[in-house]
Design a protein around this motif. Sequence first.
Motif, mmCIF file in Angstrom:
data_model
loop_
_atom_site.group_PDB
_atom_site.id
_atom_site.type_symbol
_atom_site.label_atom_id
_atom_site.label_comp_id
_atom_site.label_asym_id
_atom_site.label_seq_id
_atom_site.Cartn_x
_atom_site.Cartn_y
_atom_site.Cartn_z
ATOM 1 N N VAL A 208 -20.549 72.195 -9.749
ATOM 2 C CA VAL A 208 -19.497 73.208 -9.850
ATOM 3 C C VAL A 208 -19.372 73.709 -11.291
ATOM 4 C CG1 VAL A 208 -17.005 73.597 -9.703
ATOM 5 C CG2 VAL A 208 -18.194 72.393 -7.859
ATOM 6 N N ASP A 209 -19.391 72.796 -12.251
ATOM 7 C CA ASP A 209 -19.313 73.187 -13.671
ATOM 8 C C ASP A 209 -20.461 74.120 -14.042
ATOM 9 O OD1 ASP A 209 -17.070 71.638 -13.959
ATOM 10 O OD2 ASP A 209 -18.095 69.966 -14.949
ATOM 11 N N THR A 210 -21.682 73.784 -13.570
ATOM 12 C CA THR A 210 -22.843 74.593 -13.903
ATOM 13 C C THR A 210 -22.800 75.953 -13.211
ATOM 14 O OG1 THR A 210 -24.091 72.506 -14.023
ATOM 15 C CG2 THR A 210 -25.357 74.538 -14.143
ATOM 16 N N MET A 211 -22.296 76.000 -11.986
ATOM 17 C CA MET A 211 -22.156 77.271 -11.279
ATOM 18 C C MET A 211 -21.189 78.203 -12.008
ATOM 19 S SD MET A 211 -21.985 75.849 -7.345
ATOM 20 C CE MET A 211 -21.717 77.460 -6.601
ATOM 21 N N GLU A 213 -20.616 78.109 -15.245
ATOM 22 C CA GLU A 213 -21.253 78.495 -16.506
ATOM 23 C C GLU A 213 -22.339 79.548 -16.297
ATOM 24 O OE1 GLU A 213 -23.552 76.403 -20.325
ATOM 25 O OE2 GLU A 213 -22.913 75.191 -18.591
ATOM 26 N N PHE A 214 -23.034 79.476 -15.153
ATOM 27 C CA PHE A 214 -24.135 80.396 -14.874
ATOM 28 C C PHE A 214 -23.882 81.112 -13.540
ATOM 29 C CE2 PHE A 214 -25.911 76.867 -17.369
ATOM 30 C CZ PHE A 214 -26.411 77.566 -18.473
ATOM 31 N N PRO A 215 -22.988 82.110 -13.522
ATOM 32 C CA PRO A 215 -22.617 82.762 -12.260
ATOM 33 C C PRO A 215 -23.755 83.563 -11.625
ATOM 34 C CG PRO A 215 -21.643 83.905 -14.142
ATOM 35 C CD PRO A 215 -22.231 82.646 -14.664
ATOM 36 N N ASP A 216 -24.781 83.936 -12.391
ATOM 37 C CA ASP A 216 -25.892 84.722 -11.845
ATOM 38 C C ASP A 216 -26.975 83.862 -11.205
ATOM 39 O OD1 ASP A 216 -24.685 87.071 -12.700
ATOM 40 O OD2 ASP A 216 -25.650 87.001 -14.669
ATOM 41 N N ALA A 217 -26.885 82.558 -11.346
ATOM 42 C CA ALA A 217 -27.878 81.656 -10.751
ATOM 43 C C ALA A 217 -27.426 81.254 -9.343
ATOM 44 C CB ALA A 217 -28.061 80.425 -11.618
ATOM 45 N N GLU A 218 -28.393 80.876 -8.510
ATOM 46 C CA GLU A 218 -28.106 80.425 -7.152
ATOM 47 C C GLU A 218 -28.362 78.926 -7.049
ATOM 48 O OE1 GLU A 218 -30.493 82.667 -4.481
ATOM 49 O OE2 GLU A 218 -29.453 84.574 -4.861
ATOM 50 N N PHE A 219 -27.404 78.215 -6.478
ATOM 51 C CA PHE A 219 -27.508 76.763 -6.327
ATOM 52 C C PHE A 219 -27.461 76.415 -4.844
ATOM 53 C CE2 PHE A 219 -25.993 77.505 -10.564
ATOM 54 C CZ PHE A 219 -26.608 76.531 -11.342
ATOM 55 N N LEU A 234 -21.590 58.563 -18.963
ATOM 56 C CA LEU A 234 -22.508 59.598 -19.436
ATOM 57 C C LEU A 234 -23.395 60.167 -18.334
ATOM 58 C CD1 LEU A 234 -23.793 58.302 -22.902
ATOM 59 C CD2 LEU A 234 -22.136 60.102 -22.428
ATOM 60 N N LEU A 235 -23.367 59.603 -17.145
ATOM 61 C CA LEU A 235 -24.264 60.073 -16.085
ATOM 62 C C LEU A 235 -24.045 61.562 -15.808
ATOM 63 C CD1 LEU A 235 -26.382 59.621 -13.916
ATOM 64 C CD2 LEU A 235 -24.549 58.888 -12.367
ATOM 65 N N GLY A 236 -22.796 61.984 -15.725
ATOM 66 C CA GLY A 236 -22.518 63.384 -15.444
ATOM 67 C C GLY A 236 -23.068 64.307 -16.509
ATOM 68 N N GLU A 237 -22.953 63.910 -17.772
ATOM 69 C CA GLU A 237 -23.477 64.737 -18.855
ATOM 70 C C GLU A 237 -24.998 64.841 -18.780
ATOM 71 O OE1 GLU A 237 -21.542 66.461 -20.810
ATOM 72 O OE2 GLU A 237 -19.798 65.577 -19.818
ATOM 73 N N CYS A 241 -27.174 68.288 -18.161
ATOM 74 C CA CYS A 241 -28.248 68.742 -19.046
ATOM 75 C C CYS A 241 -29.462 69.206 -18.237
ATOM 76 C CB CYS A 241 -28.663 67.614 -19.993
ATOM 77 S SG CYS A 241 -27.500 67.305 -21.343
ATOM 78 N N VAL A 242 -29.809 68.469 -17.183
ATOM 79 C CA VAL A 242 -30.963 68.829 -16.362
ATOM 80 C C VAL A 242 -30.670 70.097 -15.553
ATOM 81 C CG1 VAL A 242 -32.586 68.036 -14.608
ATOM 82 C CG2 VAL A 242 -31.659 66.407 -16.260
ATOM 83 N N LEU A 243 -29.460 70.221 -15.035
ATOM 84 C CA LEU A 243 -29.082 71.425 -14.299
ATOM 85 C C LEU A 243 -29.131 72.657 -15.200
ATOM 86 C CD1 LEU A 243 -26.033 70.038 -12.264
ATOM 87 C CD2 LEU A 243 -28.241 70.740 -11.319
ATOM 88 N N GLU A 244 -28.595 72.535 -16.402
ATOM 89 C CA GLU A 244 -28.625 73.654 -17.352
ATOM 90 C C GLU A 244 -30.062 74.039 -17.693
ATOM 91 O OE1 GLU A 244 -26.385 72.470 -20.734
ATOM 92 O OE2 GLU A 244 -24.432 72.772 -19.775
ATOM 93 N N ASN A 245 -30.909 73.029 -17.872
ATOM 94 C CA ASN A 245 -32.309 73.298 -18.211
ATOM 95 C C ASN A 245 -32.995 74.114 -17.111
ATOM 96 O OD1 ASN A 245 -34.909 72.489 -19.819
ATOM 97 N ND2 ASN A 245 -35.349 71.969 -17.702
ATOM 98 N N ALA A 246 -32.646 73.816 -15.850
ATOM 99 C CA ALA A 246 -33.264 74.520 -14.718
ATOM 100 C C ALA A 246 -32.927 76.009 -14.726
ATOM 101 C CB ALA A 246 -32.828 73.892 -13.402
ATOM 102 N N VAL A 247 -31.804 76.367 -15.375
ATOM 103 C CA VAL A 247 -31.394 77.775 -15.435
ATOM 104 C C VAL A 247 -31.837 78.434 -16.736
ATOM 105 C CG1 VAL A 247 -29.422 79.348 -15.406
ATOM 106 C CG2 VAL A 247 -29.407 77.304 -13.957
ATOM 107 N N THR A 248 -31.576 77.795 -17.866
ATOM 108 C CA THR A 248 -31.813 78.433 -19.160
ATOM 109 C C THR A 248 -33.295 78.622 -19.460
ATOM 110 O OG1 THR A 248 -31.674 76.277 -20.281
ATOM 111 C CG2 THR A 248 -29.656 77.579 -20.131
ATOM 112 N N HIS A 249 -34.156 77.804 -18.867
ATOM 113 C CA HIS A 249 -35.600 77.946 -19.097
ATOM 114 C C HIS A 249 -36.284 78.561 -17.873
ATOM 115 C CE1 HIS A 249 -35.681 75.884 -22.980
ATOM 116 N NE2 HIS A 249 -34.712 75.141 -22.476
ATOM 117 N N ASN A 250 -35.526 79.297 -17.102
ATOM 118 C CA ASN A 250 -36.047 79.950 -15.914
ATOM 119 C C ASN A 250 -36.368 81.408 -16.250
ATOM 120 O OD1 ASN A 250 -36.283 81.123 -13.215
ATOM 121 N ND2 ASN A 250 -35.296 79.237 -12.487
#
Length: 341
Positions: A208-211, A213-219, A234-237, A241-250
């Motif tokens: 939900v947090d990542t969605m 942050e990145f409203p133009d991405a589809e999850f 720290l598991l959530g953080e 990080c991996v979820l953000e990477n899937a969007v920002t380097h797409n």
Amino acid sequence: MEDTDPELYREAFRSADIPMLIADTNFAFRDINDAGLDFLGYEFDDIIGESVGLIAADEEVYYEIVEQMISGETWSGEFMARRKDQQVVYGQGFATPMVVSGDVEGILAFFVDTTKQRHYENASEVLNRLLRHDLRNELNVIYGYTQQVASRLDDEKALEELELVQEKVLDIVHKSERARDLREHLERSHDVSNHPVKLDVVLNNKIVDTMIEFPDAEFEFGPFPQVEVIADDLLGEAIECVLENAVTHNDKETPQVEISVKRDGGHVIVRIADNGPGVPEEQRDLIFGREEYDQLHHGTGISLFFADNVISSYNGTIWVEDNDDEGAVFCIRLQEPTAID
């Protein structure tokens, strides 16, 4: 206390929650408590009679301990142990000769697991150095662009270069904030022990947090199994990080990310698949910062480095696979609590 039942001492040894072992004068295992077996990953019958050197990951320290024991002196210090699965774990150790009627009859040793602390200290140190390194390089780039703009203010290309300056400034701000946030998370969790964490709750919250942050991405994701894993706060953080990477380097106009979970023999595997450019096999260690530090800045950045170190502190693993259609799949394997009971 001379009339105290010896069984009391044996029970204290077995039930102690820190790893303890007893060796004979030839430095072979004669006894080890349950905490020691869990720490090293051995069964009792597999290790009894074996040389204590079997678990020593640093020969120099091991021989130093042997010399101290032969001299009848105690030893304490940092100790690196090698588990049955060959993973190196770190501890603060103590060893002392057991003297009976003036003769050394054996050796008692125990150690406190500092592996997680070591992981976090290393991660925090590299995050600081990485941040300073990237800032210095990118500020140099900014300086170069501003020089070019200043030298030809009447050039139409000046506006384009000024936009590049603005992009670099924003990139620095983002990296600074991300590094600061990750380091704060590390410091807050420094003394937090691993414990059962509800994976489905963590995943739902971070998706939900990542969605947002990145409203133009589809999850894409379905109901996750209600399962607990061994982790900490720290598991959530790390997952974020991996979820953000899937969007920002797409490289697609609409980044698509699919998240799934499956159980696998005492472990749980989280799969985060994207439709991006994928990760060449020769770069799959590099993006996690697993190369020497002077190569780290060629990788993806601090987020995957952070995730890798956090997941490793749970005795978990993270790796990359090819997606079936296109892109990459980041896989995170975590232990269920029942797997270590």
